[in-house]
Design a protein around this motif. Structure first.
Motif, PDB file in Angstrom:
ATOM      1  N   VAL A 115      -0.560 -11.474  22.609  1.00  0.00           N
ATOM      2  CA  VAL A 115       0.876 -11.669  22.366  1.00  0.00           C
ATOM      3  C   VAL A 115       1.622 -11.802  23.688  1.00  0.00           C
ATOM      4  CG1 VAL A 115       2.963 -10.551  21.493  1.00  0.00           C
ATOM      5  CG2 VAL A 115       0.876 -10.543  20.120  1.00  0.00           C
ATOM      6  N   ARG A 116       1.281 -10.934  24.632  1.00  0.00           N
ATOM      7  CA  ARG A 116       1.964 -10.945  25.928  1.00  0.00           C
ATOM      8  C   ARG A 116       1.768 -12.287  26.647  1.00  0.00           C
ATOM      9  NH1 ARG A 116      -0.637  -8.574  29.980  1.00  0.00           N
ATOM     10  NH2 ARG A 116      -1.647  -7.166  28.511  1.00  0.00           N
ATOM     11  N   HIS A 117       0.520 -12.748  26.712  1.00  0.00           N
ATOM     12  CA  HIS A 117       0.254 -14.009  27.416  1.00  0.00           C
ATOM     13  C   HIS A 117       0.844 -15.202  26.666  1.00  0.00           C
ATOM     14  CE1 HIS A 117      -2.171 -12.652  30.766  1.00  0.00           C
ATOM     15  NE2 HIS A 117      -2.761 -11.798  29.952  1.00  0.00           N
ATOM     16  N   LEU A 118       0.753 -15.150  25.345  1.00  0.00           N
ATOM     17  CA  LEU A 118       1.259 -16.266  24.551  1.00  0.00           C
ATOM     18  C   LEU A 118       2.767 -16.407  24.718  1.00  0.00           C
ATOM     19  CD1 LEU A 118      -0.068 -18.322  22.766  1.00  0.00           C
ATOM     20  CD2 LEU A 118       0.445 -16.917  20.777  1.00  0.00           C
ATOM     21  N   GLN A 119       3.458 -15.255  24.731  1.00  0.00           N
ATOM     22  CA  GLN A 119       4.903 -15.296  24.923  1.00  0.00           C
ATOM     23  C   GLN A 119       5.257 -15.942  26.255  1.00  0.00           C
ATOM     24  OE1 GLN A 119       6.069 -11.257  24.292  1.00  0.00           O
ATOM     25  NE2 GLN A 119       6.752 -11.628  22.185  1.00  0.00           N
ATOM     26  N   LYS A 120       4.500 -15.569  27.276  1.00  0.00           N
ATOM     27  CA  LYS A 120       4.784 -16.102  28.614  1.00  0.00           C
ATOM     28  C   LYS A 120       4.539 -17.600  28.685  1.00  0.00           C
ATOM     29  CE  LYS A 120       4.087 -12.273  31.710  1.00  0.00           C
ATOM     30  NZ  LYS A 120       2.981 -11.584  32.387  1.00  0.00           N
ATOM     31  N   ILE A 121       3.369 -18.050  28.243  1.00  0.00           N
ATOM     32  CA  ILE A 121       3.068 -19.473  28.450  1.00  0.00           C
ATOM     33  C   ILE A 121       3.795 -20.368  27.458  1.00  0.00           C
ATOM     34  CG2 ILE A 121       0.868 -19.184  29.659  1.00  0.00           C
ATOM     35  CD1 ILE A 121      -0.590 -19.731  27.106  1.00  0.00           C
ATOM     36  N   SER A 122       4.258 -19.787  26.332  1.00  0.00           N
ATOM     37  CA  SER A 122       5.015 -20.614  25.391  1.00  0.00           C
ATOM     38  C   SER A 122       6.363 -21.021  25.967  1.00  0.00           C
ATOM     39  CB  SER A 122       5.230 -19.855  24.077  1.00  0.00           C
ATOM     40  OG  SER A 122       3.984 -19.593  23.495  1.00  0.00           O
ATOM     41  N   LEU A 123       6.838 -20.266  26.936  1.00  0.00           N
ATOM     42  CA  LEU A 123       8.137 -20.583  27.541  1.00  0.00           C
ATOM     43  C   LEU A 123       8.054 -21.693  28.589  1.00  0.00           C
ATOM     44  CD1 LEU A 123       9.527 -16.964  28.016  1.00  0.00           C
ATOM     45  CD2 LEU A 123      10.235 -18.651  26.308  1.00  0.00           C
ATOM     46  N   ILE A 124       6.828 -21.966  29.055  1.00  0.00           N
ATOM     47  CA  ILE A 124       6.673 -22.981  30.104  1.00  0.00           C
ATOM     48  C   ILE A 124       6.719 -24.371  29.464  1.00  0.00           C
ATOM     49  CG2 ILE A 124       5.161 -23.810  31.959  1.00  0.00           C
ATOM     50  CD1 ILE A 124       3.898 -20.991  31.964  1.00  0.00           C
ATOM     51  N   PRO A 125       7.569 -25.285  29.992  1.00  0.00           N
ATOM     52  CA  PRO A 125       7.596 -26.651  29.451  1.00  0.00           C
ATOM     53  C   PRO A 125       6.200 -27.271  29.534  1.00  0.00           C
ATOM     54  CG  PRO A 125       9.341 -26.333  31.063  1.00  0.00           C
ATOM     55  CD  PRO A 125       8.499 -25.104  31.111  1.00  0.00           C
ATOM     56  N   ILE A 126       5.843 -28.058  28.520  1.00  0.00           N
ATOM     57  CA  ILE A 126       4.455 -28.501  28.381  1.00  0.00           C
ATOM     58  C   ILE A 126       3.951 -29.295  29.595  1.00  0.00           C
ATOM     59  CG2 ILE A 126       5.020 -30.550  26.982  1.00  0.00           C
ATOM     60  CD1 ILE A 126       1.931 -28.265  26.593  1.00  0.00           C
ATOM     61  N   GLU A 127       4.827 -30.147  30.180  1.00  0.00           N
ATOM     62  CA  GLU A 127       4.377 -30.930  31.338  1.00  0.00           C
ATOM     63  C   GLU A 127       3.990 -30.014  32.494  1.00  0.00           C
ATOM     64  OE1 GLU A 127       3.618 -33.957  31.375  1.00  0.00           O
ATOM     65  OE2 GLU A 127       4.500 -34.525  29.435  1.00  0.00           O
ATOM     66  N   LYS A 128       4.808 -28.983  32.668  1.00  0.00           N
ATOM     67  CA  LYS A 128       4.536 -28.035  33.751  1.00  0.00           C
ATOM     68  C   LYS A 128       3.253 -27.249  33.455  1.00  0.00           C
ATOM     69  CE  LYS A 128       6.775 -24.515  36.517  1.00  0.00           C
ATOM     70  NZ  LYS A 128       7.724 -23.402  36.441  1.00  0.00           N
ATOM     71  N   LEU A 129       3.098 -26.863  32.206  1.00  0.00           N
ATOM     72  CA  LEU A 129       1.908 -26.119  31.808  1.00  0.00           C
ATOM     73  C   LEU A 129       0.643 -26.949  32.062  1.00  0.00           C
ATOM     74  CD1 LEU A 129       1.180 -23.378  30.414  1.00  0.00           C
ATOM     75  CD2 LEU A 129       1.006 -24.655  28.291  1.00  0.00           C
ATOM     76  N   LEU A 130       0.727 -28.242  31.715  1.00  0.00           N
ATOM     77  CA  LEU A 130      -0.424 -29.125  31.903  1.00  0.00           C
ATOM     78  C   LEU A 130      -0.769 -29.293  33.378  1.00  0.00           C
ATOM     79  CD1 LEU A 130       0.138 -31.908  29.219  1.00  0.00           C
ATOM     80  CD2 LEU A 130      -1.667 -30.195  29.273  1.00  0.00           C
TER      81      LEU A 130
END
Lengths: 306, 319
Positions: free
Chosen positions: B286-301
Motif C-alpha cells: 500500500v505504501r509503495h503503491l500510494q507513492k508511485i501512483s502519484l508520479i505522472p506516467i511519463e516520469k515513472l516510465l
C-alpha cells in the motif's frame, strides 16, 4: 594388465626366431606427430579437410557447407564494405562486483580470456558502412567466456543503441553466447532488462534492428535482445534456445531428438525469419537495409498526392 | 511441518522439552528448573540460528515447502479476487496465476508464480516453473491492466523457467524476452515482490518493475547455486558454498540496490507466522503503491528505464 602378462610369458620361453618387437606406443606417437592445425575434421560430414581450404571458403566445409566457428573480428570483416570498420567503447573493463571466485578468481579469468581473444570483454561494438549505408554492429565473441553477457556487454550494447538513436543508424547484432555470465550474478541478469529496454527505445525511434544468431545463442542472450529483432535470422545448424541441452535432458529424463534447438527447428516453429548461409549474409543485409532505407527515394508517397 | 537440516537440532530439543513437560507435574522443583533451563536454551539457540543464517540456509528457507505461496498472500491481502486463465494462444499454464482483485477498494491486477502443495498439486503447477504460455498469459493480463489503468502487482516465486522440449518449441526465450520488453514500457505502475525463489529469467519475466520488494529470506539469482556449482566447480555438492559466492540473499541485493525494500519475516521464516508477514506485506504494498501512483506516467516510465539502464559495474580507463 593383459599386456604385462603376455610380456612375462614371452620372457619365460623366448623363441629364437621371434625378433623383439618395438613397443607399439612409439608407432602411435609417430602418428600424432602430424603438425596440428593443417587438417581439420568437419563436425558436419566427418570428412578430413585441409584447413586452408576451409579458410578460403568463409570457414565453411567445402563438402557439406558446415559453418565453422569464426571470431567476431573475422565476422565483422565479412559484413562491412571492404572489411573496414571502426570499433568504439573499446576500453571498457569488467570489474568484479561480487568478488567472485570459483576454482579461479573472476579477475584472473578475465585476464586469461583477454589474452586469448585480444578483447577486453565478450563483445565488439563497431560502426562502418554496408553498401555505403552507415550501420552499427555489435558482434559477440564466443571465445571470451562463452560470449557471456555481464555488465560490460550490456553497457556496450546500450551505448551502441544510443548511438544509433542519435544518428538514426540501423542497428545490427551478431549473437554468439551461452547466456548471462554467472560471475557477475544478479548484475548479469539485470543486463537482460537493460538491453531489452534499450531495444524499446530503438523501436520507439523507428530504427530497424536486425538480429543475427550464430552458433550458439542461448540463455540470457536469446531471452533478451537477440529474440527482439525486427528481423531475426540465423546461420544454418546454429544452436538457439533458452535452456541448455544437458539441463533439458536431466529435467525430462530422456535424450533429445536430433536437430532439436537447431536453426532449422526454430524456423519450423516460427521463431526466426530465415536461415542465411554465411556467404549470403552480407547480401541479405544489403537487401534488408535497402528496404528500411529512409532516403527520399524510399519514402512512401506523400499523403496529399492523389 | 517440514524440517530443514539445520532445524533438526530444535526438534531434538523440542522432544526433550515435551517429555519434561509431562514429568514436571510428577517430579517437583528440580525437574521444573531443568525444564526452564532447556526452554531458555531452545529459545536462544533458535534466535541465534535465525539471526545468523548463512546464504545457503536462506536458500533452503526460500524453498521451504511450508512457505506461503502467491495464492496464500492474495487471499489474505486482497479482496474480490477473480482468477483469469489462459494465454488465448495455446494453453493455460497453472505455474503462473493471475487475475483481478481489490486493495483498499481500488482495482489491481495480480500476477504471480504459483508452486503447489504436495506432489499432486506440484505436478499440475509444474513446481512453479512456467512454460511460454504462462509468460504469455501474464503479458495478456498486464496489457489488460494497462488498458484500464490498473496497477500491476507481481509475486515472484520460481526455480526458473521450465526447461522442456515443448517450452523450447513454443519459444521460451522469446516469451521471456517479450515480457521483459513489454514490462519496461507498460504504462501503469508495477510493483514486484520476491516471496520465495527468484530464479533467473523466469523470475525476471515477471520482475521488471518500478519497485522491487523482497522478503527477508527470499533469494534472487542469475542461476541456481546447484547449477552454478555443477558448471563452474564441476561438483553440484558445492551448492552451499556457491550460494554465498552468488550474493543472492535479500541483504546482498539490497546492498547492490537491486531491491528497494526488505520485508522482515517473523523469526524462523514466513511460514511460522503467516498473519504477521501478510500484514507487513500489505502495508508495504500500500505504501509503495500510494507513492508511485502519484508520479505522472511519463516520469515513472523514464525512472523505470533509468533504473535498469544504470545496472552494471564497469570501469573505463582513458588512454
Amino acid at each position: 594388465m593383459i599386456y604385462s602378462s603376455y610380456e612375462e610369458k614371452k620372457s619365460e620361453k623366448t623363441l629364437w626366431f621371434r625378433r623383439e618387437k618395438q613397443p607399439k606406443e612409439k608407432i602411435k606417437n609417430k602418428k600424432l606427430q602430424i603438425p596440428e592445425g593443417i587438417w581439420v575434421r568437419c563436425k558436419g560430414c566427418k570428412e578430413i579437410i585441409y584447413k586452408k581450404e576451409i579458410e578460403r571458403n568463409y570457414d565453411l566445409c567445402p563438402k557439406c557447407d558446415y559453418h565453422f566457428y569464426i571470431n567476431a573480428k573475422k565476422r565483422l570483416s565479412l559484413l562491412y564494405d571492404e572489411g573496414k570498420y571502426t570499433a568504439f567503447d573499446e576500453n571498457m573493463l569488467a570489474t568484479d562486483p561480487l568478488k567472485f571466485r570459483d576454482r579461479k578468481k573472476y579477475k584472473d579469468r578475465l585476464k586469461e580470456y583477454a589474452s586469448i581473444t585480444g578483447l577486453k570483454d565478450a563483445i565488439l561494438s563497431t560502426e562502418g558502412a554496408i553498401a555505403n549505408k552507415q550501420v552499427v554492429i555489435c558482434a559477440m565473441e564466443f571465445k571470451f567466456m562463452g560470449g557471456s553477457m555481464a555488465s560490460v556487454v550490456g553497457e556496450k550494447i546500450v551505448r551502441a543503441i544510443e548511438k544509433c538513436i542519435a544518428g538514426n543508424i540501423p542497428f545490427i547484432t551478431v549473437s554468439c553466447s551461452g547466456g548471462a555470465r554467472m560471475q557477475e550474478g544478479i548484475f548479469s541478469l539485470m543486463q537482460m532488462a537493460k538491453t531489452s529496454g534499450a531495444i524499446g527505445k530503438l523501436n520507439e525511434a523507428g530504427i530497424p534492428f536486425i538480429s543475427i544468431l550464430t552458433d550458439p545463442t542461448t540463455g540470457g542472450v536469446s531471452a533478451s535482445f537477440a529474440m527482439l529483432g525486427d528481423i531475426i535470422f540465423s546461420e544454418p545448424r546454429a544452436l538457439i534456445g533458452f535452456a541448455g541441452e544437458r539441463v533439458i535432458e536431466q529435467t525430462i529424463g530422456q535424450q533429445l531428438p536430433p536437430g532439436f534447438q537447431r536453426a532449422e527447428f526454430l524456423l519450423e516453429h516460427g521463431m526466426i525469419d530465415m536461415i542465411v548461409d554465411r556467404r549470403k549474409m552480407r547480401d541479405t543485409l544489403i537487401t534488408l537495409l535497402n528496404f528500411f532505407d529512409k532516403s527520399p527515394q524510399n519514402t512512401p508517397l506523400p499523403q496529399n498526392q492523389k | 511441518m517440514a524440517t530443514l537440516d539445520f532445524e533438526k537440532q530444535f526438534i531434538e530439543l523440542d522432544v526433550a522439552i515435551r517429555e519434561m513437560q509431562n514429568l514436571a507435574y510428577e517430579w517437583g522443583d528440580n525437574v521444573r528448573q531443568e525444564y526452564r533451563r532447556l526452554k531458555k536454551k531452545r529459545t536462544k539457540m533458535f534466535n541465534d540460528t535465525y539471526n545468523k543464517l548463512t546464504p545457503w540456509q536462506r536458500t533452503q528457507l526460500a524453498r521451504h515447502p511450508d512457505r506461503p505461496y502467491t495464492l496464500d498472500y492474495i487471499s489474505q491481502i486482497f479482496s474480490d479476487f477473480i482468477e483469469l486463465h489462459g494465454d488465448r494462444k495455446f494453453a493455460d499454464d497453472a505455474a503462473i496465476i493471475g487475475g483481478l482483485a481489490k486493495l483498499n477498494g481500488r482495482g489491481v491486477m495480480l500476477i504471480g508464480h504459483q508452486k503447489g502443495r504436495g506432489t499432486k498439486e506440484n505436478i499440475s503447477r509444474n513446481f512453479g516453473m512456467a512454460n511460454p504460455e504462462g509468460f504469455r498469459k501474464a503479458l495478456r493480463l498486464m496489457k489488460l491492466a494497462e488498458r484500464f489503468h490498473k496497477p500491476v502487482i507481481t509475486f515472484i516465486d520460481t526455480p526458473g523457467a521450465y526447461p522442456g522440449i515443448g517450452a523450447e518449441e513454443r519459444g521460451q526465450a522469446e516469451a521471456i524476452a517479450r515480457n521483459i520488453y513489454e514490462m519496461m514500457v507498460l504504462r501503469v505502475p508495477i510493483i514486484s515482490i520476491i516471496v520465495g525463489e527468484g530464479g533467473s529469467g523466469g523470475a525476471l519475466a515477471l520482475g521488471v518493475s518500478d519497485r522491487l520488494l523482497i522478503l527477508e529470506h527470499s533469494i534472487y539469482s542469475v542461476i541456481s547455486p546447484e547449477a552454478c556449482a555443477a558448471i563452474l566447480w564441476k561438483d553440484h555438492t558445492k551448492a552451499p558454498e556457491v550460494a554465498g559466492a552468488l550474493r543472492l540473499t535479500a541483504q546482498d541485493l539490497s546492498k547492490h540496490k537491486i531491491v528497494d525494500e526488505i520485508v522482515k519475516e517473523p523469526i524462523g521464516g514466513a511460514h511460522r507466522n503467516f498473519d504477521m508477514i501478510a500484514h507487513k506485506m500489505r502495508r508495504a504494498i500500500v505504501r509503495h503503491l500510494q507513492k508511485i501512483s502519484l508520479i505522472p506516467i511519463e516520469k515513472l516510465l523514464s525512472q523505470r528505464y533509468q533504473r535498469y539502464r544504470d545496472y552494471g559495474e564497469y570501469q573505463e580507463p582513458t588512454d
